[in-house]
Motif scaffolding. Structure first.
Motif, short mmCIF file in Angstrom:
data_model
loop_
_atom_site.label_atom_id
_atom_site.label_comp_id
_atom_site.label_asym_id
_atom_site.label_seq_id
_atom_site.Cartn_x
_atom_site.Cartn_y
_atom_site.Cartn_z
N ASP A 205 38.12 53.29 21.26
CA ASP A 205 38.51 54.46 21.47
C ASP A 205 39.19 54.49 23.24
OD1 ASP A 205 39.61 57.09 20.88
OD2 ASP A 205 37.86 58.16 21.06
N ARG A 251 40.74 54.57 17.47
CA ARG A 251 40.69 55.80 16.66
C ARG A 251 41.95 56.68 17.12
NH1 ARG A 251 35.94 60.48 17.51
NH2 ARG A 251 36.22 59.82 19.84
N GLU A 254 45.25 55.55 15.09
CA GLU A 254 44.87 56.06 13.82
C GLU A 254 45.02 57.51 13.62
OE1 GLU A 254 41.58 54.32 12.00
OE2 GLU A 254 41.98 52.53 11.87
N SER A 255 44.49 58.14 14.64
CA SER A 255 44.80 59.71 14.48
C SER A 255 46.16 60.28 14.48
CB SER A 255 43.92 60.33 15.32
OG SER A 255 42.57 60.23 15.33
N SER A 258 48.06 59.14 11.40
CA SER A 258 47.62 60.13 10.16
C SER A 258 48.10 61.56 10.40
CB SER A 258 46.11 60.01 10.19
OG SER A 258 45.69 61.07 9.22
N LEU A 259 48.19 62.24 11.74
CA LEU A 259 48.86 63.37 11.51
C LEU A 259 50.29 63.37 11.41
CD1 LEU A 259 46.67 64.22 14.89
CD2 LEU A 259 46.77 65.70 12.55
N SER A 265 43.25 64.56 11.69
CA SER A 265 42.84 63.80 12.83
C SER A 265 41.35 63.28 12.89
CB SER A 265 42.94 64.48 14.06
OG SER A 265 42.60 63.99 15.29
N GLY A 266 41.17 62.15 13.61
CA GLY A 266 39.78 61.80 13.49
C GLY A 266 39.24 61.73 15.22
N SER A 267 39.83 62.42 15.74
CA SER A 267 39.75 62.74 17.02
C SER A 267 39.81 64.19 17.68
CB SER A 267 40.79 61.80 18.07
OG SER A 267 40.55 62.09 19.55
N GLY A 271 45.57 66.90 17.52
CA GLY A 271 45.45 67.60 16.28
C GLY A 271 45.00 69.24 16.43
#
Length: 387
Positions: A205, A251, A254-255, A258-259, A265-267, A271
């Motif tokens: 990250d 991370r 990927e976030s 994804s968004l 979001s993974g963060s 987001g």
């Protein structure tokens, strides 16, 4: 909780509990948000969390999990340097929380460390309790040791690298969580990325150095249109995106992807997802996220204590509600922006300043726009080729 218009609950339950195991550190990193920014409340707190405070917090966790029928929770052991608390206290905390939570809630544990105290006893403890270990490293020796140093100025890279090599041994891989890297644009991004990959982390990250409009991050000069952090991240994004077989998860990247595709979001840094974290300090006070320590003395404070207040009461605090308000909590400029669903206004503390408190775009606004735009172009080009 009363529903808002549209049937959405006013607040989302707490799903992340960050325990301050120890309020001191064995390093003196010059970019640390705990010790080198506006809030200095660590000076007045106990060095180590007590077992009595742990018991109170464990009861609050169980209370909250049961009331909201939570399927999962994450408990993060943090500091300062959490390993300074000692293996016995870490063992006690995990047992206390798992013993208190008698519902079907699954509790996962993580630990963020500089790795310098990581030894066989800690590794065995983490394996026994399934505690995932994240390690902070900013790149190769010259890059890392520009900021992550001992009080006498010695660099920490050698000790942290030794810990990462140990975590990468086959029998330790199950507890290897990944690497957290703070961006410094003075470092070569490709070199930093390759060095981090050499430790074969399950995840990386990248963290932008904390700053506000009143106290901008290091490379943010008077030109608000410049994008030094985006330019740095783009180099690594392209290496990551173009890899035939992804070498590791990143991370932030990927976030963003994804968004852009309409996913979550993974963060916390990107987001519009609601922030579901509470911090339990070593004295038992309940605080918001540590990054608010960059804003002003007392900025993370809520006036609440785990002995007298529940997590539901914490959720009613104005600062917590603001961080769960999504689009409505952003500045007018952000709400008009076509990237808002992806950017989300950036990290909450990074909006502070200019006499308007948090009613601003992120101090990284130009960087976020440039980086998201770059990722969107790469993704759109790929998708068009597949149509």
């Amino acid at each position: 909780m009363s529903p808002e218009a549209g049937g959405e609950p006013a607040t989302s339950p707490i799903r992340q509990i960050l325990f301050k195991m120890h309020s001191r550190c064995n390093l003196a990193c010059d970019h640390c948000y705990v010790y080198r920014h506006a809030d200095q409340s660590w000076r007045d707190r106990p060095q180590v969390i007590s077992r009595a405070t742990i018991d109170l917090a464990a009861a609050r966790i169980a209370e909250h999990a049961g009331k909201h029928d939570l399927p999962f929770l994450t408990v993060i052991l943090h500091g300062g340097e959490p390993l300074l608390a000692g293996p016995d206290l870490i063992d006690y905390l995990v047992r206390a929380v798992r013993g208190a939570v008698t519902t079907d809630t699954k509790v996962a544990f993580g630990l963020q460390t500089n790795g310098l105290l990581l030894n066989r006893e800690y590794l065995d403890l983490c394996a026994r309790h399934r505690i995932r270990i994240g390690v902070s490293l900013d790149g190769p020796p010259a890059a890392n040791d520009r900021h992550r140093v001992y009080a006498d100025g010695r660099g920490s890279h050698a000790g942290t690298a030794r810990a990462l090599r140990t975590l990468n041994e086959a029998w330790n891989r199950p507890v290897y969580g990944g690497i957290l890297c703070t961006v410094d644009v003075a470092n070569d991004p490709a070199e930093v990325y390759r060095h981090l990959l050499s430790f074969d982390p399950p995840e990386i990250d990248f963290l932008l150095p904390h700053g506000t409009w009143d106290r901008p991050p290091p490379a943010r000069g008077p030109d608000r249109g410049s994008t030094p952090y985006a330019d740095w991240l783009k180099v690594i994004f392209d290496l990551w995106y173009e890899a035939e077989v992804p070498q590791t998860r990143v991370r932030l990247f990927e976030s963003v992807v994804s968004l852009l595709l309409g996913g979550p979001s993974g963060s916390e840094a990107i987001g519009l997802g609601r922030i579901d974290l509470v911090t339990v300090e070593t004295d038992g006070t309940l605080e918001q996220g540590d990054v608010l320590k960059t804003v002003a003395q007392g900025a993370p404070a809520t006036g609440l204590h785990v002995r007298w207040h529940s997590f539901d009461q914490y959720l009613e605090h104005p600062g917590v509600r603001a961080r769960q308000s999504g689009l409505a909590g952003l500045s007018a400029e952000c709400r008009r922006c076509p990237l808002v669903e992806v950017c989300g206004g950036g990290l909450y503390a990074h909006r502070f300043g200019l006499g308007r408190e948090f009613d601003n775009p992120s101090v990284y606004c130009a960087d976020l726009a440039a980086f998201i735009g770059h990722a969107a172009q790469r993704l759109a080009a790929d998708l068009s080729r597949r149509v």
